[in-house]
Design a protein around this motif. Structure first.
Motif, PDB file in Angstrom:
ATOM      1  N   GLN A  31       0.663  -0.688   0.007  1.00  0.00           N
ATOM      2  CA  GLN A  31       0.264   0.105  -0.314  1.00  0.00           C
ATOM      3  C   GLN A  31       0.604   1.259  -0.284  1.00  0.00           C
ATOM      4  N   PHE A  32       0.744   2.669  -1.327  1.00  0.00           N
ATOM      5  CA  PHE A  32       1.505   3.466  -0.906  1.00  0.00           C
ATOM      6  C   PHE A  32       0.320   4.428  -0.520  1.00  0.00           C
ATOM      7  N   THR A  33       0.494   5.238  -0.299  1.00  0.00           N
ATOM      8  CA  THR A  33       0.133   6.325   0.437  1.00  0.00           C
ATOM      9  C   THR A  33       0.521   7.840  -0.287  1.00  0.00           C
ATOM     10  N   ILE A  34      -0.422   8.900  -0.828  1.00  0.00           N
ATOM     11  CA  ILE A  34       0.278  10.334  -0.805  1.00  0.00           C
ATOM     12  C   ILE A  34      -0.676  11.510  -0.442  1.00  0.00           C
ATOM     13  N   ASN A  35       0.155  12.051   0.553  1.00  0.00           N
ATOM     14  CA  ASN A  35      -0.726  12.898   1.503  1.00  0.00           C
ATOM     15  C   ASN A  35      -1.090  14.186   0.906  1.00  0.00           C
ATOM     16  N   LEU A  88       3.169  15.740  -7.970  1.00  0.00           N
ATOM     17  CA  LEU A  88       1.658  14.581  -8.404  1.00  0.00           C
ATOM     18  C   LEU A  88       2.774  13.801  -8.657  1.00  0.00           C
ATOM     19  N   ASN A  89       3.025  13.860 -10.293  1.00  0.00           N
ATOM     20  CA  ASN A  89       3.882  13.137 -11.429  1.00  0.00           C
ATOM     21  C   ASN A  89       5.228  12.016 -10.517  1.00  0.00           C
ATOM     22  N   GLN A  90       5.864  13.548  -9.523  1.00  0.00           N
ATOM     23  CA  GLN A  90       6.992  12.920  -8.470  1.00  0.00           C
ATOM     24  C   GLN A  90       6.705  11.799  -8.032  1.00  0.00           C
ATOM     25  N   LYS A  91       5.562  11.643  -7.172  1.00  0.00           N
ATOM     26  CA  LYS A  91       5.406  10.583  -6.019  1.00  0.00           C
ATOM     27  C   LYS A  91       4.986   9.951  -6.819  1.00  0.00           C
ATOM     28  N   ALA A 131       5.822   8.655  -9.674  1.00  0.00           N
ATOM     29  CA  ALA A 131       7.477   8.435 -10.109  1.00  0.00           C
ATOM     30  C   ALA A 131       8.145   7.152  -9.033  1.00  0.00           C
ATOM     31  N   GLU A 132       7.837   7.800  -7.464  1.00  0.00           N
ATOM     32  CA  GLU A 132       8.147   7.093  -6.300  1.00  0.00           C
ATOM     33  C   GLU A 132       7.786   5.494  -6.149  1.00  0.00           C
ATOM     34  N   ILE A 133       6.278   5.725  -6.426  1.00  0.00           N
ATOM     35  CA  ILE A 133       5.731   4.867  -6.485  1.00  0.00           C
ATOM     36  C   ILE A 133       6.313   3.727  -7.494  1.00  0.00           C
ATOM     37  N   GLN A 173       2.692   5.407 -15.549  1.00  0.00           N
ATOM     38  CA  GLN A 173       2.779   6.949 -15.039  1.00  0.00           C
ATOM     39  C   GLN A 173       2.327   7.737 -15.293  1.00  0.00           C
ATOM     40  N   ASP A 174       1.640   7.933 -16.792  1.00  0.00           N
ATOM     41  CA  ASP A 174       1.344   8.976 -17.728  1.00  0.00           C
ATOM     42  C   ASP A 174      -0.376   8.768 -17.355  1.00  0.00           C
ATOM     43  N   LYS A 175      -0.616   7.212 -17.372  1.00  0.00           N
ATOM     44  CA  LYS A 175      -2.555   7.516 -17.689  1.00  0.00           C
ATOM     45  C   LYS A 175      -2.647   7.399 -15.946  1.00  0.00           C
ATOM     46  N   LEU A 176      -1.583   7.376 -15.254  1.00  0.00           N
ATOM     47  CA  LEU A 176      -1.936   7.196 -13.619  1.00  0.00           C
ATOM     48  C   LEU A 176      -2.617   8.968 -13.532  1.00  0.00           C
ATOM     49  N   ALA A 177      -1.499   8.710 -13.286  1.00  0.00           N
ATOM     50  CA  ALA A 177      -1.584  11.061 -13.470  1.00  0.00           C
ATOM     51  C   ALA A 177      -3.073  11.015 -13.650  1.00  0.00           C
TER      52      ALA A 177
END
Length: 424
Positions: free
Chosen positions: A90-94, A148-151, A153-155, A188-192
């Motif tokens: 599980q990954f989280t973005i605050n 958002l793109n940076q986060k 990319a980290e995932i 990543q592009d599709k998710l963003a």
């Protein structure tokens, strides 16, 4: 003259005659009250007019402060950490990590705009309309796309994996198979892109299931599933030195290569150019009938060793060229020369299953094994036989079954030259 008696009068007519002015009066009073109320609303310009709502909740009568407090509370319910699930991970973005903030002032301005900004009669008309149409204001949010793109990319860095080919190892007579690994790649592009609308409109609903693309390895577990034996192998010998190093380098490029059913294998395409930048050294080569030093000298011994191995495995040579002179490391008629960009050695797999190449080069010998499915040989064993003399050999491939010849296949007749033929 006739005098009417009160008792003879139609009481229904009398009632209706009195009711009409009552109804009219009531309507006028109601209209007056409503008009007065709306007039007060128009005059009271810091309050939201009747009918305006947010997701079914009336905002009428709220001033800016009350409306902002209400909408902020609603936004706090919607702007929560983004949760991404992948398998058991599980990954989280605050929200703060991507600057996700509601546009409260914009929403309040929209709410206050109903029935405002026109003449008295225009505002009166719009407020009447708002009471029946019940307009709903929208609450949107801003976010930083770069963050958002940076986060994301980290995932992706934690999810993405490279595929790994299935491998066949040969330990003596024992064949060991290592399954292939399917790679994963998160788009990543599709998710963003998929997050833009729900982030903007505060419409995210629960955790987001990540589904990265599966990347199959070039050699899959299924490709090697039926490989069960060495169906052909050949060994040649050499002396250490630059030439020996070139032999080792070229043979290493052949190892762990698969040739699936119907494929044509190219030696030059597989080994690549024999250049200094590729790691090759100068060693003796034959150029136009003369021996001289050249980069990659000795590689023809590898192609010739491969030629013999595939002949013994029952595979089909499709492109083969002899040297000018007979070679010392293979029998006459059993060599296959190669040259960058001009002369190649190729063969085709006509079997029902893939074949797999393994090479072993020590300090003085190179062995090439062709691994395959024994059932493809139909119980046959193969031998190479040569007729004629050493300068004009004719080569056959002979198939045996239970010690009996079941097929004899003509391969080619070569003509070699002597070095004297190229003397000035």
């Amino acid at each position: 003259m006739q005098i009417l008696n009160a008792e003879n009068r139609d009481w229904k007519e009398l009632f209706l005659a009195n009711k009409i002015p009552i109804i009219v009066s009531t309507i006028l009073v109601a209209a007056g009250v409503t008009t007065a109320a709306i007039s007060d609303s128009i005059a009271d310009s810091d309050k939201i007019v009747s009918g305006v709502n947010f997701e079914g909740v009336p905002l009428a009568g709220m001033n800016d402060v009350a409306a902002k407090n209400f909408l902020q509370a609603e936004a706090d319910k919607k702007i929560q950490p983004l949760i991404f699930n992948y398998g058991e991970e599980q990954f989280t973005i605050n929200p703060t990590e991507i600057g996700w903030t509601p546009q409260i002032d914009k929403a309040v301005t929209e709410a206050q705009s109903y029935g405002r900004g026109g003449t008295f009669l225009e505002n009166l008309s719009r407020q009447f309309k708002a009471m029946t149409t019940k307009p709903q204001i929208s609450l949107t949010a801003n976010f930083n796309e770069n963050l958002l793109n940076q986060k994301i990319a980290e995932i992706a860095e934690k999810i993405d994996t490279q595929p790994a080919n299935a491998v066949v190892n040969l330990n003596g007579d024992e064949i060991e198979k290592i399954p292939g690994v399917i790679g994963k790649k998160l788009d990543q592009d599709k998710l963003a892109e998929s997050l833009k609308d729900p982030l903007t409109n505060l419409s995210l609903n629960g955790a987001i299931q990540l589904e990265p693309e599966e990347i199959q390895p070039f050699i899959t577990t299924e490709d090697i599933a039926q490989i069960d034996s060495v169906i052909g192998e050949y060994t040649t010998y050499y002396y250490p030195g630059n030439r020996g190093y070139n032999i080792w380098l070229a043979s290493s490029a052949l190892s762990d290569k698969i040739v699936k059913t119907g494929w044509v294998f190219s030696f030059n395409d597989t080994v690549g150019p024999r250049t200094y930048s590729a790691g090759y050294y100068n060693a003796p080569v034959i150029v136009n009938g003369k021996t001289e030093d050249g980069v990659g000298g000795g590689v023809c011994q590898v192609s010739s060793t491969l030629y013999n191995a595939i002949l013994l495995a029952g595979l089909t040579p499709t492109e083969r060229t002899p040297h000018y002179f007979p070679s010392s490391y293979v029998g006459s008629g059993r060599d296959a020369t190669v040259a960058d960009g001009s002369i190649d050695f190729k063969f085709r797999n006509d079997y029902n299953h893939p074949v797999y190449l393994k090479t072993f080069a020590s300090g003085s010998a190179v062995t090439i094994c062709v691994l395959g499915t024994s059932a493809d040989l139909n119980g046959n064993t193969i031998a190479i036989e040569t007729g004629g003399d050493g300068m004009n050999p004719t080569v056959y491939r002979v198939y045996y079954n239970n010690g009996q010849v079941v097929q004899e296949e003509y391969l080619h007749t070569d003509k070699y030259y002597s070095p004297k033929d190229f003397e000035d």
